[in-house]
Design a protein around this motif. Structure first.
Motif, mmCIF file in Angstrom:
data_model
loop_
_atom_site.group_PDB
_atom_site.id
_atom_site.type_symbol
_atom_site.label_atom_id
_atom_site.label_comp_id
_atom_site.label_asym_id
_atom_site.label_seq_id
_atom_site.Cartn_x
_atom_site.Cartn_y
_atom_site.Cartn_z
ATOM 1 N N ASP A 121 67.412 6.617 37.132
ATOM 2 C CA ASP A 121 68.409 6.283 36.109
ATOM 3 C C ASP A 121 69.814 6.785 36.457
ATOM 4 O OD1 ASP A 121 66.712 4.783 34.588
ATOM 5 O OD2 ASP A 121 66.329 6.315 33.068
ATOM 6 N N LEU A 122 69.915 7.935 37.144
ATOM 7 C CA LEU A 122 71.249 8.406 37.558
ATOM 8 C C LEU A 122 71.849 7.459 38.587
ATOM 9 C CD1 LEU A 122 71.363 12.260 38.331
ATOM 10 C CD2 LEU A 122 72.511 11.039 36.491
ATOM 11 N N VAL A 123 71.069 7.166 39.623
ATOM 12 C CA VAL A 123 71.555 6.274 40.692
ATOM 13 C C VAL A 123 71.976 4.943 40.085
ATOM 14 C CG1 VAL A 123 70.818 4.918 42.700
ATOM 15 C CG2 VAL A 123 70.269 7.343 42.571
ATOM 16 N N ASN A 124 71.144 4.438 39.201
ATOM 17 C CA ASN A 124 71.427 3.149 38.584
ATOM 18 C C ASN A 124 72.709 3.197 37.760
ATOM 19 O OD1 ASN A 124 70.988 1.114 36.187
ATOM 20 N ND2 ASN A 124 69.838 0.405 37.976
ATOM 21 N N THR A 125 72.868 4.246 36.957
ATOM 22 C CA THR A 125 74.063 4.368 36.118
ATOM 23 C C THR A 125 75.313 4.489 36.982
ATOM 24 O OG1 THR A 125 72.720 5.479 34.455
ATOM 25 C CG2 THR A 125 75.096 5.678 34.197
ATOM 26 N N ILE A 126 75.207 5.274 38.060
ATOM 27 C CA ILE A 126 76.363 5.449 38.956
ATOM 28 C C ILE A 126 76.734 4.107 39.593
ATOM 29 C CG2 ILE A 126 77.076 6.470 41.177
ATOM 30 C CD1 ILE A 126 75.317 8.963 40.277
ATOM 31 N N HIS A 127 75.725 3.359 40.040
ATOM 32 C CA HIS A 127 76.001 2.104 40.747
ATOM 33 C C HIS A 127 76.459 0.982 39.825
ATOM 34 C CE1 HIS A 127 74.100 4.112 44.119
ATOM 35 N NE2 HIS A 127 74.427 3.105 44.896
ATOM 36 N N GLY B 14 71.208 11.511 47.632
ATOM 37 C CA GLY B 14 70.403 11.728 46.439
ATOM 38 C C GLY B 14 68.965 12.046 46.803
ATOM 39 N N LEU B 15 68.208 12.400 45.775
ATOM 40 C CA LEU B 15 66.775 12.645 45.940
ATOM 41 C C LEU B 15 66.057 11.939 44.798
ATOM 42 C CD1 LEU B 15 68.150 15.947 46.341
ATOM 43 C CD2 LEU B 15 66.177 15.693 47.796
ATOM 44 N N GLU B 16 64.871 11.423 45.071
ATOM 45 C CA GLU B 16 64.129 10.703 44.032
ATOM 46 C C GLU B 16 62.706 11.240 43.970
ATOM 47 O OE1 GLU B 16 64.544 8.394 41.440
ATOM 48 O OE2 GLU B 16 62.428 8.911 41.242
ATOM 49 N N GLU B 17 62.279 11.547 42.748
ATOM 50 C CA GLU B 17 61.002 12.251 42.526
ATOM 51 C C GLU B 17 59.791 11.324 42.415
ATOM 52 O OE1 GLU B 17 60.148 15.373 42.350
ATOM 53 O OE2 GLU B 17 58.324 15.439 41.153
ATOM 54 N N THR B 18 59.953 10.105 41.867
ATOM 55 C CA THR B 18 58.733 9.368 41.501
ATOM 56 C C THR B 18 58.636 7.973 42.108
ATOM 57 O OG1 THR B 18 57.196 8.946 39.665
ATOM 58 C CG2 THR B 18 59.478 8.295 39.312
ATOM 59 N N THR B 19 57.405 7.436 42.098
ATOM 60 C CA THR B 19 57.087 6.133 42.688
ATOM 61 C C THR B 19 57.976 5.026 42.130
ATOM 62 O OG1 THR B 19 54.804 6.935 42.580
ATOM 63 C CG2 THR B 19 55.117 4.642 43.242
ATOM 64 N N THR B 20 58.134 5.002 40.809
ATOM 65 C CA THR B 20 58.937 3.944 40.193
ATOM 66 C C THR B 20 60.381 4.027 40.653
ATOM 67 O OG1 THR B 20 57.556 3.500 38.282
ATOM 68 C CG2 THR B 20 59.925 3.245 37.938
ATOM 69 N N GLY B 21 60.919 5.232 40.771
ATOM 70 C CA GLY B 21 62.290 5.396 41.252
ATOM 71 C C GLY B 21 62.430 4.907 42.679
ATOM 72 N N VAL B 22 61.453 5.234 43.521
ATOM 73 C CA VAL B 22 61.502 4.795 44.919
ATOM 74 C C VAL B 22 61.446 3.268 44.986
ATOM 75 C CG1 VAL B 22 60.309 4.876 47.152
ATOM 76 C CG2 VAL B 22 60.494 6.957 45.766
ATOM 77 N N MET B 23 60.617 2.677 44.149
ATOM 78 C CA MET B 23 60.522 1.211 44.122
ATOM 79 C C MET B 23 61.872 0.585 43.719
ATOM 80 S SD MET B 23 58.006 -0.993 41.712
ATOM 81 C CE MET B 23 59.210 -1.033 40.383
ATOM 82 N N ARG B 24 62.521 1.167 42.721
ATOM 83 C CA ARG B 24 63.840 0.644 42.305
ATOM 84 C C ARG B 24 64.856 0.792 43.436
ATOM 85 N NH1 ARG B 24 65.575 3.268 36.692
ATOM 86 N NH2 ARG B 24 66.851 1.418 36.365
ATOM 87 N N LEU B 25 64.808 1.933 44.137
ATOM 88 C CA LEU B 25 65.750 2.153 45.251
ATOM 89 C C LEU B 25 65.512 1.142 46.361
ATOM 90 C CD1 LEU B 25 65.517 6.043 45.403
ATOM 91 C CD2 LEU B 25 67.590 4.740 44.897
#
Ligand code: NAD
Length: 425
Positions: free
Chosen positions: A135-141, A154-165
């Protein structure tokens, strides 16, 4: 919110909760020896001195220990919640009052407040972002592109975040490199499996006090989290049914001894349903309308869209609260289907999330990942990276050492053999 004051304090529910939070953070710390050893080194070396870091994370006792570790490294840290329902208010209060870390997080905050908190954290103009769900990466972009020039990674903790990235990379949208902490072996093999497994069952039991033994327990998605949830439900005596869309994972579930069938067939026989897919509307209208009276539906995937809650509302005549985190949806034919924790990740909403021992490894990855990102700033193009394998192995080695477990090492002869090709039958 008046921004200047809140920039130093954050926005928490009640500072009177801080002593309880402090004690609970200390309790978690006891079970995080790997993170503690990293913290001791960070305190000496200050590898993140003055680095502005914004973390959008579940505000739990374990996250507090990560935050204290990053602060010990010299970071100028601000935190906000990564889910409206996962914040532990006592921990948020202690982070501000005892650790001086501005924290924007209140359990049960609405979506507007959730995003206000993200924007407030971004006012610190981070150089490094830490996300759990992107959500941070998304808001920034999307809305704070002015911050991009100063962000090194940046760093991403979870599977869903990695999928979005990864989807951002495919679309050519990602503007800075992000380390997929989730993809370290010492993260997903343990946190997603054993952490989600235990804490999801804990949440279901805490919120309902139902006996698990003898019930038909449907696990939707047999990935890392699904494997953990299924094995812990079986351990408590449930008849576990797995549903999947991936044939390989489905065979694995069959060979692990579970019944596998389409969800539409499991819907009328399931007593408890848990979604762990990272996908949308996996429990949909056609499943909800076939469920039996008393069925429980919970989600332990990242977003509450795994369950089609709008369809549940449309199918039913109204809903009433049976217990905290248990909402009964009433069908006109007399059936009631219970939704746990508003469909938000149940283990963090209706219990305390993963036990500290497993987050010790996940957050060791985050701490070393933040150091790695800062040390290598400017060296990576915008992409999704993983922590180097030697750091991942080092975390496992440290964890084993803290458990008092020793393992064998390769002999020189074995090393030569494993790197040769000449020797055969
Ligand atoms: N609750 C927590 O504390 C916690 C911890 C870690 C991860 N997560 C989240 O849990 C979710 C799953 O993570 P994971 O690491 O297990 O991912 P994963 O990719 O290993 O597994 C997901 C599985 O779901 C399956 N799937 C997708 N759509 C499906 C559908 N319609 N029906 C049935 N199965 C379907 C996939 O085939 C895959 O096997 C993600 O959203 C992740 O971010 C939550």
């Amino acid at each position: 919110m008046t921004t200047s004051h809140l920039q130093t304090t954050g926005d928490v529910k009640d500072f009177a909760l801080a002593p309880k939070g402090k004690a609970r953070i200390a309790w978690a710390e006891r079970d995080m020896p790997v993170l503690r050893s990293i913290r001791a080194r960070f305190a000496q070396e200050k590898p993140l001195a003055g680095v502005r870091i914004a973390g959008c994370l579940h505000i739990t006792t374990e996250t507090a220990n990560l935050a204290i570790t990053l602060k010990a490294a010299g970071a100028d840290l601000v935190l906000c919640a990564s889910n409206p329902l996962s914040t532990q208010d006592d921990v948020a209060a202690s982070l501000v009052a005892d650790e001086g870390i501005p924290t924007f997080a209140i359990k049960g905050e609405d979506k507007d407040t959730y995003y206000q908190h993200i924007y407030a954290a971004l006012e610190r103009r981070p150089q490094v972002t830490i996300d759990d769900g992107c959500d941070l990466v998304n808001t920034i972009h999307t809305n704070r592109t002015d911050l991009l020039a100063e962000i090194v990674g940046g760093l991403e903790e979870t599977t869903t975040g990695v999928m979005r990235l990864q989807n951002m990379v495919k679309a050519g949208a990602l503007r800075y490199p992000v380390l997929a902490v989730n993809d370290s072996d010492t993260k997903h093999l343990f946190d997603n499996r054993y952490g989600t497994g235990q804490s999801t069952l804990d949440a279901i039991i805490r919120s309902t006090n139902l006996l698990i033994a003898g019930r038909n327990f449907v696990v939707v998605g047999y990935g890392w989290c699904g494997r953990g949830v299924a094995s812990r439900a079986r351990g408590l005596g449930a008849n576990v049914i797995v549903t999947e869309i991936d044939p390989v994972r489905a065979i694995e579930a069959v060979m692990d001894g579970y019944r596998v069938m389409p969800l539409i067939d499991a819907a009328p026989i399931g007593d408890i349903f848990v979604t762990v897919t990272g996908n949308e509307h996996v429990v949909d209208r056609q499943h909800l309308e076939r469920m039996k009276d008393g069925a429980l539906v919970a989600n332990s995937g990242h977003f509450n869209n795994e369950i089609n809650i709008e369809a549940l509302e449309a199918l039913t005549t109204g809903h009433t609260t049976a217990r905290e985190f248990v909402e009964g949806y009433h069908f006109a034919d007399g059936r009631t289907v219970y939704l746990l924790a508003e469909g938000r990740l149940v283990n963090l909403s209706a219990a305390e999330g993963h036990p500290a021992s497993v987050m010790d490894m996940s957050f060791a990855n985050q701490a070393l990942g933040a150091e790695y990102m800062w040390q290598h700033r400017g060296q990576f193009t915008p992409q999704v990276l993983v922590l180097p394998a030697d750091l991942d192995r080092e975390i496992a080695r440290l964890k084993l050492a803290t458990m008092g477990i020793q393992i064998d090492t390769l002999t020189t002869e074995q090393q030569t053999y494993l790197s040769s090709w000449q020797e055969g039958t």
